[in-house]
Design an enzyme around this catalytic site. Structure first.
Site, PDB file in Angstrom:
ATOM      1  CE  LYS A  98      28.097  43.905  44.891  1.00 11.66           C
ATOM      2  NZ  LYS A  98      29.428  44.511  44.653  1.00 11.66           N
ATOM      3  CE1 TYR A 150      25.333  43.512  42.736  1.00 12.72           C
ATOM      4  CE2 TYR A 150      23.494  43.929  44.217  1.00 12.72           C
ATOM      5  CZ  TYR A 150      24.642  44.367  43.573  1.00 12.72           C
ATOM      6  OH  TYR A 150      25.089  45.654  43.776  1.00 12.72           O
ATOM      7  CG  ASP A 190      37.717  38.796  34.251  1.00 13.58           C
ATOM      8  OD1 ASP A 190      37.159  39.140  35.318  1.00 13.58           O
ATOM      9  OD2 ASP A 190      37.373  37.799  33.593  1.00 13.58           O
ATOM     10  CB  VAL A 191      38.542  41.857  39.349  1.00 12.92           C
ATOM     11  CG1 VAL A 191      38.928  43.299  39.051  1.00 12.92           C
ATOM     12  CG2 VAL A 191      37.038  41.661  39.314  1.00 12.92           C
ATOM     13  CG  ASN A 211      33.678  50.410  41.878  1.00  9.05           C
ATOM     14  OD1 ASN A 211      32.694  50.625  42.579  1.00  9.05           O
ATOM     15  ND2 ASN A 211      33.689  50.618  40.560  1.00  9.05           N
ATOM     16  CG  ASP A 254      35.702  48.327  33.620  1.00  9.12           C
ATOM     17  OD1 ASP A 254      35.152  47.446  32.927  1.00  9.12           O
ATOM     18  OD2 ASP A 254      35.089  48.990  34.476  1.00  9.12           O
TER      19      ASP A 254
END
Length: 282
Positions: A159, A155, A62-63, A89, A36
């Site tokens: 998604k 967002y 940090d993805v 996730n 995370d």
């Protein structure tokens, strides 16, 4: 399905769905690799589980940073030698009008919600395939990847992208004869602290003093999204039970809110009929 000694990778593990996934898998004896960007809460979750005897590693990641994700995958395989469940996730949200929301918001959302999953696929899928045994790659998309929600354009768009990306991943895994199975989680509103994610934005990647963040439009949209989270959201424990069962059952589209199913069907029919979009009735 037996989860004892399975290796479970979870990004976004410091809060919300990710933290609860860690707790539930840990309770069944799984080994965890947690990541995370939120170092204080990640440390708290790791300490909580370690005190209960859970075998785990945790890293601040940090993805949106491909190199950081690759390093996390390397550390995970060095520590445990395999991955049975990989949850991409980590996710963030913002609100605004498309023509007014600052462009750095879009870059932040897409860097985390879309490219974060791309980075996880690059880092983990080849290794998981090479294991030669069934394993699972799970993307946290959203009901907002199936239904358009008017307050959060970046967002919703991210998604939809994350969901379709995972659909393509499943098809390509099939074509490659990979033993990895893909799944897409499409939660409705869950009681988490998702609306607080801007606190983790890195300095220099946005301007908190941008006039839009003080505008009536932004204030109205933020209040509506926050109220929905607080008043309509289901407990995170309930959502995660559904998610874990869905993965165990081999479900691809894992839906946590059956009440939205008629709206999903209605949207699909509307596409065929060519009608204009309409707001989702909650």
């Amino acid at each position: 399905m037996e989860h004892k000694d399975k290796v479970v990778v979870i990004t976004g593990a410091a809060n919300g769905i990710g933290a609860q996934l860690a707790r539930d898998y840990a309770a069944e004896g799984a080994t965890l690799a947690l990541a995370d960007i939120d170092e204080p809460n990640l440390t708290a979750v790791a300490q909580e589980l370690t005190a209960d005897g859970v075998r785990l590693i945790s890293e601040v990641v940090d993805v949106a940073d491909a190199d950081a994700v690759a390093a996390f995958a390397e550390t995970t395989y060095e520590a445990f030698g395999r991955v049975d469940y990989c949850f991409s996730n980590a996710g963030v949200i913002s609100v605004g009008a498309i023509w007014e929301e600052p462009l750095p918001d879009w870059e932040w959302l897409w860097g985390t919600n879309v490219m974060g999953t791309v980075h996880m696929i690059h880092a983990f899928i080849p290794r998981m395939t090479a294991q030669g045994e069934e394993s699972h790659f799970i993307t946290t998309a959203s009901i907002a990847g199936l239904l358009t929600v008017e307050n959060s354009p970046s967002y919703v768009a991210s998604k939809f992208a994350a969901l379709s990306l995972t659909e393509v991943l499943e098809l390509q895994l099939q074509d490659a004869g990979s033993p990895v199975k893909a799944h897409a989680i499409c939660p409705g509103i869950v009681k988490t602290d998702l609306m607080n994610c801007p606190r983790h934005r890195r300095p220099g990647t946005w301007d908190p003093d941008d006039p839009y963040f003080g505008s009536a439009d932004f204030t109205k949209r933020l209040a509506a999204a926050t109220m929905s989270m607080e008043q309509v959201g289901i407990p995170v424990e309930e959502a995660v039970r559904t998610i874990i069962q869905g993965v165990d059952d081999g479900t691809f589209y894992i839906l946590t809110h059956p009440a939205y199913n008629p709206a999903i069907v209605g949207r699909t029919q509307g596409i065929v009929d060519g009608v204009r979009p309409s707001k989702v009735r909650r």
